[in-house]
Design an enzyme around this catalytic site. Structure first.
Site, PDB file in Angstrom:
ATOM      1  N   GLU A 179       0.839  -1.210   0.000  1.00 26.92           N
ATOM      2  CA  GLU A 179       0.000   0.000   0.000  1.00 26.92           C
ATOM      3  C   GLU A 179       0.873   1.259   0.000  1.00 26.92           C
ATOM      4  OE1 GLU A 179      -2.857  -0.382   3.228  1.00 26.92           O
ATOM      5  OE2 GLU A 179      -4.237  -1.405   1.898  1.00 26.92           O
ATOM      6  N   GLU A 372      -5.641  -8.169  -1.139  1.00 26.77           N
ATOM      7  CA  GLU A 372      -6.346  -7.991   0.135  1.00 26.77           C
ATOM      8  C   GLU A 372      -7.799  -7.679  -0.150  1.00 26.77           C
ATOM      9  OE1 GLU A 372      -4.890  -5.184   3.070  1.00 26.77           O
ATOM     10  OE2 GLU A 372      -2.819  -5.692   2.589  1.00 26.77           O
TER      11      GLU A 372
HETATM   12  C1  BG6 Z   1      -4.567  -2.664   4.682  1.00 26.58           C
HETATM   13  C2  BG6 Z   1      -3.276  -3.208   5.147  1.00 26.58           C
HETATM   14  O1  BG6 Z   1      -4.527  -1.317   4.980  1.00 26.58           O
HETATM   15  O2  BG6 Z   1      -5.767  -3.105   5.228  1.00 26.58           O
HETATM   16  C3  BG6 Z   1      -3.367  -4.262   6.223  1.00 26.58           C
HETATM   17  O3  BG6 Z   1      -2.391  -3.573   4.134  1.00 26.58           O
HETATM   18  C4  BG6 Z   1      -4.582  -3.978   7.098  1.00 26.58           C
HETATM   19  O4  BG6 Z   1      -2.162  -4.282   6.920  1.00 26.58           O
HETATM   20  C5  BG6 Z   1      -5.825  -4.097   6.232  1.00 26.58           C
HETATM   21  O5  BG6 Z   1      -4.668  -4.778   8.221  1.00 26.58           O
HETATM   22  C6  BG6 Z   1      -7.146  -3.985   6.966  1.00 26.58           C
HETATM   23  O6  BG6 Z   1      -7.179  -2.842   7.751  1.00 26.58           O
HETATM   24  P1  BG6 Z   1      -7.509  -2.891   9.289  1.00 26.58           P
HETATM   25  O7  BG6 Z   1      -7.291  -1.525   9.745  1.00 26.58           O
HETATM   26  O8  BG6 Z   1      -8.924  -3.330   9.406  1.00 26.58           O
HETATM   27  O9  BG6 Z   1      -6.575  -3.882   9.891  1.00 26.58           O
END
Ligand code: BG6
Length: 483
Positions: A179, A372
């Site tokens: 990211e 993701e």
């Molecule tokens: C992304 C990241 O921002 O989203 C992860 O690459 C992160 O590291 C994921 O955990 C989900 O976000 P959050 O804040 O719900 O953990």
């Protein structure tokens, strides 16, 4: 069958949110170890509050996380049971170079990941490795000013060369920086940046971004030199911006906001700075120092594929003050009245994933990888300890359907899909354990209590069936909970 036979199904984690063991095996400390749980976390993330050592009265969830450092064999076995073809994970920079500027890497750290890769390969799981996922050794922050300093390029390159060489033949899919656009929104998380009094924050951020972009291009070059089989991707915190209304100025705002993220990918995928960015530097009088060789470095080594995280679309307006706002991944958004929200206020928009895939494929004409996606939710075990997470299944089902449409109807080239937090882990934004994404439940709470026992949720069996059928069977009515 909609998806190609070699489609890479799997899940994703990151060292800082899963590993723990921050003082084990000769590891040094890093930025993310210093992120406390609670109200101050946000200010530390944005670089506005300096916290470079553990302070009393704070709880630091990364210290132990889900202790994957000691549980990886068990965890990989569970991933294999679901039928993972790929497992996305990250390396902890300070596990390999404890101070970031060490002459020699820490053998114990290198060995740790080597064992993981061999274990994955034993089950036929392809590792997808992020070289830096919110990870900068603390010494580089304290004594170099982190990525604002050009020296970080060489130090990152040394680290990248070390792991690319060492894991040749074990790892083929690489991401340079997770990211990468988070640097603009949470500079401490994305780049270890803590602001000094009176600094031009925008200038510091884009200078750090320039160094990351050059370092990423050099790492890509080395990856190709080390092994022609290597495939290297960039990684964007994705989700396109919708204009709140059809007023032209709202649409213009959406274009501008999309560009904040695309800026990084434009450089990494096309090998040069886009004109809109150069104009911005000029207009805002940002003095970004670039060496004469940088343009050639960027041009010589564009990435092979483009990866991104997708949780939600965003909504913007030229008059944001007129509307209600809500949270989202990395940064907030105007609330879109047409979309439902998660318990954390992140809006749910499966069609937005298809739209993002199309936009990015049109723009870059390179294979894409969704690395993701998922739903952060509170899971409540029933009297037998079982979690019936139909809500998570529903979210992921809709998103799988959306990317299948992008492949089947729109012709997007998609390499794979790794859901975020396939095993429950620490939330990056809040530091909570209770914001769970996993198919595998981990017994640990927001204060660090719990046995760390792993157990299978309903979604575990469902995802196994999804993978077995290569995404053809998305129903949860046909799953078997027996094993
Ligand atoms: C992304 C990241 O921002 O989203 C992860 O690459 C992160 O590291 C994921 O955990 C989900 O976000 P959050 O804040 O719900 O953990």
């Amino acid at each position: 069958m909609v998806l190609p036979k070699n489609f890479l199904w799997g899940g994703a984690t990151a060292a800082n949110q899963a590993e723990g063991g921050v003082l084990d095996g000769g590891r040094g400390l890093s930025n993310i170890d210093m992120m406390p749980h609670g109200a101050e976390r946000k200010k530390v993330a944005t670089g506005d509050k300096k916290m470079l050592s553990w302070e009393d009265n704070y709880y630091y969830p990364a210290k132990k996380a889900i202790d994957m450092y000691h549980h990886y064999m068990e965890d990989i076995k569970l991933f294999a049971e679901m039928g993972f073809k790929v497992y996305r994970m990250s390396l902890s920079w300070s596990r390999i170079f404890p101070n970031g500027d060490d002459e020699k890497p820490n053998e114990e750290g290198l060995l740790f990941y080597e064992k993981i890769f061999k274990e994955l390969r034993k089950y036929g799981i392809e590792p997808l490795v992020t070289i830096a996922h919110f990870d900068v050794p603390l010494n580089l922050i304290e004594n170099y000013g982190s990525w604002r300093n050009r020296k970080l390029i060489d130090l990152f390159v040394r680290y990248a060369r070390t792991v690319l060489t060492r894991y040749k033949g074990l790892v083929k899919y690489w991401l340079t920086i997770n990211e990468i656009n988070i640097l603009l929104h949470q500079p401490f998380v994305g780049g270890g940046i803590v602001f000094e009094e009176g600094e031009n924050k925008e200038e510091v951020k884009y200078q750090a971004a320039h160094h990351q972009l050059v370092a990423s291009a050099l790492a890509t070059k080395i990856a190709h030199e080390v092994d022609a089989e290597n495939q290297v991707g960039c990684m964007l915190a994705g989700g396109n911006n919708y204009p709140y209304t059809c007023r032209p100025e709202d649409y213009q705002e959406a274009i501008n906001r999309d560009r904040e993220g695309y800026f990084f990918i434009d450089v990494q995928a096309r090998g040069k700075y886009p004109n809109y960015a150069l104009k911005k530097f000029e207009r805002e009088n940002l003095n970004i120092v670039m060496e004469s060789e940088d343009a050639d470095i960027l041009a010589a080594s564009p990435v092979d594929f483009v990866s991104f995280s997708y949780y939600s679309s965003r909504t913007v307006s030229a008059h944001p003050e007129d509307y209600e706002h809500t949270t989202g991944n990395v940064f907030g958004t105007i609330k879109n009245p047409n979309l439902p929200s998660s318990a954390w206020g992140w809006q749910i928009d499966p069609l937005g994933l298809r739209n993002s895939l199309n936009q990015m494929y049109d723009r870059y004409q390179k294979p894409l990888f969704i690395v993701e996606n998922g739903l952060g939710a509170v899971d409540v075990p029933d009297e037998n300890g079982f979690i019936d997470d139909e809500y998570r299944i529903e979210y992921i089902r809709q998103h799988i359907q959306a990317f299948k449409d992008a492949v089947e109807v729109d012709g997007v080239e998609l390499l794979g899909y790794t859901t975020w937090g396939c095993i429950d882990l620490i939330s990056a934004s809040t530091g909570q354990m209770s914001k769970r994404y996993g198919f595998i439940y981990v017994d640990r709470d927001d204060e660090g209590n719990g046995t760390l026992k792993r157990s299978k949720k309903k979604s575990f069996y469902w995802y196994k069936q999804v993978i077995e059928s290569n995404g053809e069977n998305l129903s949860s009515k046909t799953i078997s909970l027996s094993n």
